[in-house]
Design a protein around this motif. Structure first.
Motif, mmCIF file in Angstrom:
data_model
loop_
_atom_site.group_PDB
_atom_site.id
_atom_site.type_symbol
_atom_site.label_atom_id
_atom_site.label_comp_id
_atom_site.label_asym_id
_atom_site.label_seq_id
_atom_site.Cartn_x
_atom_site.Cartn_y
_atom_site.Cartn_z
ATOM 1 N N LYS A 162 0.660 -1.333 0.103
ATOM 2 C CA LYS A 162 0.089 -0.044 0.026
ATOM 3 C C LYS A 162 0.735 1.236 -0.060
ATOM 4 C CE LYS A 162 -4.051 -2.038 -0.029
ATOM 5 N NZ LYS A 162 -4.826 -1.875 -1.222
ATOM 6 N N SER A 187 -7.346 6.373 0.282
ATOM 7 C CA SER A 187 -6.774 5.637 1.351
ATOM 8 C C SER A 187 -8.020 5.541 2.474
ATOM 9 C CB SER A 187 -5.603 6.608 2.012
ATOM 10 O OG SER A 187 -4.794 6.682 0.838
ATOM 11 N N HIS A 228 -9.089 10.504 1.543
ATOM 12 C CA HIS A 228 -8.682 9.594 2.598
ATOM 13 C C HIS A 228 -9.952 9.892 3.776
ATOM 14 C CE1 HIS A 228 -7.384 12.981 5.086
ATOM 15 N NE2 HIS A 228 -7.225 13.633 4.075
#
Ligand SMILES: NC(=O)c1ccc[n+]([C@@H]2O[C@H](COP(=O)([O-])OP(=O)(O)OC[C@H]3O[C@@H](n4cnc5c(N)ncnc54)[C@H](OP(=O)(O)O)[C@@H]3O)[C@@H](O)[C@H]2O)c1
Length: 258
Positions: A162, A187, A228
């Motif tokens: 990742k 994310s 995110h």
């Protein structure tokens, strides 16, 4: 310079890789509701067919793919090109997670994780980029993880896979912005899915797959590079990574029982 978003998903051609469960399935459901055309890919076919059954006629394609197989990704893309002539968005969600620590570090598992989580997205991007570059338009969205921000326990292969996605997206962004192609780096923090059902600890700031999908769609709509969520968790981890290492390791050890 600001990237383009997708203001209206209706009629947009979206290839979702990893659509059979969790975050990918929730995104597929949301895109179908918004009238987008979805090409649904993953290895398991039945859940893809169930999703497709909720779509209108000609709104969906079911194209099984194993992301570790170059030829399958290429064949799938050719099928989409034949049906639709191109795609507006590649959403790569597929990923695997096996907890790995030094005490059980197994190279085969590490290799499979890198193959699925890093080489998989690279294969898909390499496949769709030439057409997007020719058209000077398109969107590439890849699901990484907050686990890529900096080293976390039990993620000896998942974490590096990742972390590399973050670097891959950042590096793509330089080249693709001037070409009119948007890159969306996604994310997530903890999301309740098949992947996290195996976790034997209480997951902080856990959200549902539908909530994750809503964050993803809204980020793409607005042309965000860095998508995110949930911010209360991803923001905290972003802060941790700028701390000096002794402080960083001390805080992580305090929060995570290792
Ligand atoms: N859940 C979380 O807390 C969390 C947090 C951060 C990031 N993420 C990331 O979010 C993404 C989705 O995870 P999830 O939680 O929704 O997990 P999930 O429910 O297990 O879904 C994973 C998806 O990836 C597909 N997949 C796995 N290996 C594949 C392969 N070789 N070829 C094709 N498809 C493959 C699976 O489909 P088939 O098995 O049918 O092939 C499935 O559709 C992953 O990249 C994960 O790392 C999840």
């Amino acid at each position: 310079m600001k990237q383009l978003g997708i203001k209206n998903f209706s009629g947009k051609r979206i290839w979702i890789i990893g659509a059979s469960s969790g975050i990918g399935a929730a995104c597929a459901k949301a895109f179908i509701e918004k009238g987008a055309k979805v090409a649904l890919s993953s290895r398991r076919v039945e859940p893809l067919q169930q999703l497709a059954a909720t779509a209108a006629a000609n709104q969906s394609l079911v194209i099984p793919v194993d992301v570790t197989k170059d030829n399958q990704i290429n064949d799938a893309y050719q099928q989409i090109l034949q049906a639709w002539g191109g795609i507006d968005l590649l959403l790569f969600v597929s990923g695997i997670y096996t907890p790995l620590r030094a005490s059980n570090f197994d190279f085969k598992t590490a290799e499979q994780t890198i193959d699925a989580n890093l080489l998989g997205p690279m294969r898909a991007v390499a496949t769709v980029l030439p057409e997007m570059l020719k058209a000077h338009s398109g969107h590439i969205a890849i699901v990484g993880s907050v686990a890529g921000y900096s080293g976390l326990p039990k993620a000896l292969a998942y974490g590096p896979s990742k972390a590399a996605i973050i670097n891959f997206c950042e590096t793509l962004y330089y080249d693709l912005l001037p070409e009119g192609i948007s890159v969306h780096m996604i994310s997530p923090g903890f999301v309740a899915t098949e992947a996290t059902a195996q976790n034997d600890f209480e997951m902080p700031a856990l959200i549902t797959a539908d909530q994750a999908a809503s964050e993803i769609l809204s980020g793409i709509e607005q042309g965000e590079f860095d998508i995110h969520f949930p911010k209360r968790f991803s923001g905290f981890l972003k802060f941790l990574r700028i701390l000096p290492y002794p402080l960083y390791f001390w805080i992580v050890r305090r929060f995570v029982k290792i």
